[in-house]
Scaffold this motif. Sequence first.
Motif, mmCIF file in Angstrom:
data_model
loop_
_atom_site.group_PDB
_atom_site.id
_atom_site.type_symbol
_atom_site.label_atom_id
_atom_site.label_comp_id
_atom_site.label_asym_id
_atom_site.label_seq_id
_atom_site.Cartn_x
_atom_site.Cartn_y
_atom_site.Cartn_z
ATOM 1 N N ALA A 186 10.378 -43.827 1.767
ATOM 2 C CA ALA A 186 8.982 -44.122 1.461
ATOM 3 C C ALA A 186 8.395 -45.128 2.445
ATOM 4 N N ALA A 187 9.218 -46.097 2.871
ATOM 5 C CA ALA A 187 8.751 -47.132 3.796
ATOM 6 C C ALA A 187 8.785 -46.690 5.249
ATOM 7 N N GLY A 188 9.299 -45.499 5.514
ATOM 8 C CA GLY A 188 9.400 -45.015 6.883
ATOM 9 C C GLY A 188 10.583 -45.585 7.650
ATOM 10 N N GLU A 189 11.495 -46.276 6.955
ATOM 11 C CA GLU A 189 12.690 -46.795 7.621
ATOM 12 C C GLU A 189 13.677 -45.680 7.961
ATOM 13 N N VAL A 223 17.573 -33.308 -0.531
ATOM 14 C CA VAL A 223 16.768 -33.732 0.601
ATOM 15 C C VAL A 223 15.659 -34.634 0.076
ATOM 16 N N VAL A 224 15.445 -35.752 0.747
ATOM 17 C CA VAL A 224 14.421 -36.722 0.371
ATOM 18 C C VAL A 224 13.477 -36.874 1.564
ATOM 19 N N GLN A 225 12.189 -36.679 1.334
ATOM 20 C CA GLN A 225 11.220 -36.826 2.408
ATOM 21 C C GLN A 225 9.963 -37.526 1.921
ATOM 22 N N ARG A 226 9.246 -38.096 2.859
ATOM 23 C CA ARG A 226 8.071 -38.895 2.528
ATOM 24 C C ARG A 226 6.864 -37.995 2.333
ATOM 25 N N ASP A 227 6.160 -38.198 1.238
ATOM 26 C CA ASP A 227 4.879 -37.549 1.003
ATOM 27 C C ASP A 227 3.815 -38.429 1.656
ATOM 28 N N GLU A 228 3.237 -37.948 2.743
ATOM 29 C CA GLU A 228 2.304 -38.773 3.508
ATOM 30 C C GLU A 228 1.030 -39.084 2.734
ATOM 31 N N SER A 229 0.647 -38.206 1.830
ATOM 32 C CA SER A 229 -0.588 -38.442 1.084
ATOM 33 C C SER A 229 -0.453 -39.574 0.070
ATOM 34 N N SER A 230 0.755 -39.708 -0.507
ATOM 35 C CA SER A 230 0.961 -40.731 -1.532
ATOM 36 C C SER A 230 1.808 -41.905 -1.052
ATOM 37 N N GLY A 231 2.483 -41.713 0.088
ATOM 38 C CA GLY A 231 3.368 -42.752 0.587
ATOM 39 C C GLY A 231 4.612 -42.948 -0.246
ATOM 40 N N THR A 232 4.987 -41.921 -1.012
ATOM 41 C CA THR A 232 6.184 -42.002 -1.854
ATOM 42 C C THR A 232 7.243 -41.041 -1.345
ATOM 43 N N ALA A 233 8.468 -41.235 -1.821
ATOM 44 C CA ALA A 233 9.575 -40.348 -1.467
ATOM 45 C C ALA A 233 9.696 -39.245 -2.505
ATOM 46 N N GLN A 234 9.856 -38.027 -2.024
ATOM 47 C CA GLN A 234 10.009 -36.866 -2.898
ATOM 48 C C GLN A 234 11.394 -36.261 -2.688
ATOM 49 N N GLU A 235 12.076 -35.988 -3.788
ATOM 50 C CA GLU A 235 13.444 -35.469 -3.725
ATOM 51 C C GLU A 235 13.508 -34.030 -4.210
ATOM 52 N N GLU A 236 14.297 -33.230 -3.505
ATOM 53 C CA GLU A 236 14.526 -31.833 -3.906
ATOM 54 C C GLU A 236 16.029 -31.568 -3.901
ATOM 55 N N LYS A 237 16.513 -30.946 -4.972
ATOM 56 C CA LYS A 237 17.926 -30.573 -5.026
ATOM 57 C C LYS A 237 18.140 -29.289 -4.242
#
Length: 243
Positions: A186-189, A223-237
């Motif tokens: 989420a923080a882009g690290e 897989v965990v990736q950043r949602d640019e619109s919300s700035g949160t991390a989204q997880e998919e199994k």
Amino acid sequence: MPASEPTILATSGGYRSGHRTDLEFGKLVHFAVELSGVDGRRPAVCHVGTAGGDQRSDNARVSEAGRLVGWDVSHLNLFTMPHTDDLLGFVLSQDVLWVGGGSVANLLAVWEVHGLGDVLRQAWRAGVVLSGVSAGSICWHVGGTTDSFGPELRVVRNGLGLLPYGNGVHYDSEKTRRPAVHAAVAAGELPLTYCTDDGAGLLYRGTELVQVVSENGRGGGYVVQRDESSGTAQEEKLDIRRL
């Protein structure tokens, strides 16, 4: 007989307690050997114990596990000095490298000192299967979360970068792992990040994730990736194949 294309198996598993020995190779290590395509001879498997300080007792346990299955097991030792003047030649003579767990921060620092990153990149391109558990999973990626610095997880971002992703390990067995990965993404690290529960592994051909596997009935991959619109991390199994 190298693998047909650059291959990495990054895992949160691979070892199990033996019936009469301290250690046996689990299905993930056997899968790594299978990926090498060796046929008609004993596989050459190299154990890399840098993350644990090249403990000779660990080497002995891994060697014993190799004898049980009829593999030629060697060890790439860097403590207290490299065991050979020709690290590239030694690594290229292997079918599989299995990197053990421990401190990924220390592992990366020691590898940097000895120029092992370039050696491993050449081996990867030549078809030596690169594999490992925990620290031996994170190291192939851009980085991941680690307890190398203390109990509170921190992010390392100086991985070898053979794979342009982040990596999360022990996702189900250590309660702080998931939130730490989510916060870092989420923080882009960390970039898009692939994660494994204990017993699961990520199979990459080149830099593409082609399969998630598990040596048990529970372990999953994500897989965990950043949602640019919300700035949160989204997880998919992810879909998984049980070995």
